[in-house]
Design an enzyme around this catalytic site. Structure first.
Site, PDB file in Angstrom:
ATOM      1  N   PRO A  14     -10.093  -0.952  -1.360  1.00 11.71           N
ATOM      2  CA  PRO A  14      -9.754  -1.504  -2.683  1.00 11.71           C
ATOM      3  C   PRO A  14     -10.698  -1.021  -3.779  1.00 11.71           C
ATOM      4  CG  PRO A  14     -10.265  -3.269  -1.108  1.00 11.71           C
ATOM      5  CD  PRO A  14     -10.407  -1.973  -0.376  1.00 11.71           C
ATOM      6  N   ASP A  20      12.845  10.985  -9.377  1.00 10.72           N
ATOM      7  CA  ASP A  20      12.319   9.683  -8.973  1.00 10.72           C
ATOM      8  C   ASP A  20      11.740   8.919 -10.132  1.00 10.72           C
ATOM      9  OD1 ASP A  20      12.694  10.054  -6.337  1.00 10.72           O
ATOM     10  OD2 ASP A  20      10.677  10.822  -5.949  1.00 10.72           O
ATOM     11  N   GLU A  50     -15.359  -6.282   7.055  1.00 14.99           N
ATOM     12  CA  GLU A  50     -15.788  -6.518   5.674  1.00 14.99           C
ATOM     13  C   GLU A  50     -16.019  -5.218   4.926  1.00 14.99           C
ATOM     14  OE1 GLU A  50     -16.315  -9.792   4.135  1.00 14.99           O
ATOM     15  OE2 GLU A  50     -14.877  -9.893   5.771  1.00 14.99           O
ATOM     16  N   ARG A  67       7.013  13.239   1.144  1.00 16.11           N
ATOM     17  CA  ARG A  67       8.315  13.440   0.508  1.00 16.11           C
ATOM     18  C   ARG A  67       8.253  14.412  -0.676  1.00 16.11           C
ATOM     19  NH1 ARG A  67       9.459  10.605  -3.636  1.00 16.11           N
ATOM     20  NH2 ARG A  67      11.667  10.205  -3.274  1.00 16.11           N
TER      21      ARG A  67
HETATM   22  N1  ADE Z   1      -7.949  -1.822   2.338  1.00 22.96           N
HETATM   23  C1  ADE Z   1      -7.862  -3.132   2.022  1.00 22.96           C
HETATM   24  N2  ADE Z   1      -7.244  -3.299   0.858  1.00 22.96           N
HETATM   25  C2  ADE Z   1      -6.896  -2.062   0.400  1.00 22.96           C
HETATM   26  C3  ADE Z   1      -6.246  -1.570  -0.758  1.00 22.96           C
HETATM   27  N3  ADE Z   1      -5.801  -2.385  -1.718  1.00 22.96           N
HETATM   28  N4  ADE Z   1      -6.091  -0.245  -0.880  1.00 22.96           N
HETATM   29  C4  ADE Z   1      -6.566   0.601   0.073  1.00 22.96           C
HETATM   30  N5  ADE Z   1      -7.192   0.196   1.171  1.00 22.96           N
HETATM   31  C5  ADE Z   1      -7.367  -1.125   1.343  1.00 22.96           C
END
Ligand code: ADE
Length: 251
Positions: free
Chosen positions: A96, A176, A123, A161
């Site tokens: 994230p 697309d 974590e 793709r």
């Molecule tokens: N791992 C956990 N959440 C994630 C996300 N939003 N994007 C990529 N990998 C992740």
């Protein structure tokens, strides 16, 4: 395109990769996806891949040894101290904290012949992996999943793709949503009338110039209503701008 996926949950991948377009692309040799189990690169009796965080706190942290060992083995990297830029294969951590994935990033990554995707769990990962092994970090959106496996599949799907001959229709990826910076126009198929709802007459008219204009205007209108932020970056003609001005006046 050759994808190497590094994960503690290899069983997540086969169902999706053995279905539909990705299955056909693999069978035709257009993509290769090798899924590697990080646990196979541990050296202790218990095949330990995680440990408690230094400094305390909750959760577990993925250990550096199996991850370095797996990537060095599979990508044929030489262990180097002090660390050097290790290869010209992008080594992407799904996290994230990464740059947020979009169609432009999919296109950029599709130009590489090979990509390594590292799926995080627990974590987090020991920061030395990020500092000395990873070359890119990608997030699939501002929310937190339990791991990087679904994000890795999303990258594989979106990138594959775009590759030549993967889609049956050679123009498939061009119209697309997002490819042209606009949301895609609406689609209809038979029957011409369903439960009293008619498909737009113009699509049945056979007049290709009119159909093209209608589709462009539908794409503009959808984007204007649902994702006005996209219009700032879209490649717009004079006619497009005129049409948008009318929409704005009437809304
Ligand atoms: N791992 C956990 N959440 C994630 C996300 N939003 N994007 C990529 N990998 C992740």
């Amino acid at each position: 395109m050759h994808f190497d996926v590094f994960t503690l949950l290899p069983e997540v991948f086969p169902a999706y990769l053995n279905t539909s377009i990705l299955k056909r692309a693999r069978e035709r040799g257009l993509i290769q996806v090798d899924v590697h189990n990080l646990r196979d690169y541990t050296r202790d009796k218990h095949h330990t891949t995680d440990d408690m965080p230094y400094g305390g706190g909750g959760g577990m942290v993925m250990k550096p040894e199996p991850i370095f060992e797996a990537l060095e083995t599979i990508l044929e990297l030489t262990p180097q101290t002090p660390p050097q830029p290790v290869s010209n294969i992008p080594i992407i951590l799904l996290t994230p904290q990464g740059r947020v994935f979009n169609q432009n990033i999919a296109k950029e990554l599709s130009a590489h012949p090979r990509l390594a995707l590292l799926c995080g769990r627990y974590e987090g990962i020991d920061e030395r992996i990020r500092e000395h092994l990873i070359t890119d970090e990608i997030s699939i959106g501002d929310y937190v999943l339990t791991g990087g496996e679904i994000p890795a599949l999303i990258l594989i799907d979106a990138i594959s793709r775009l590759l030549p001959n993967v889609l049956g229709d050679p123009t498939g990826a061009e119209d697309d949503s997002h490819a042209m910076g606009l949301l895609e126009y609406p689609h209809y198929t038979r029957p011409p009338e369903f439960r009293g709802w008619r498909a737009p007459e113009i699509l049945l008219s056979g007049d290709h110039a009119k159909i093209e204009k209608w589709r462009r205007e539908q794409a503009l209108e959808r984007t204007f209503r649902k994702r006005p932020d996209m219009l700032e970056k879209a490649d717009l003609s004079k006619d497009d701008l005129k049409f948008l001005a009318t929409l704005k006046r009437n809304s």
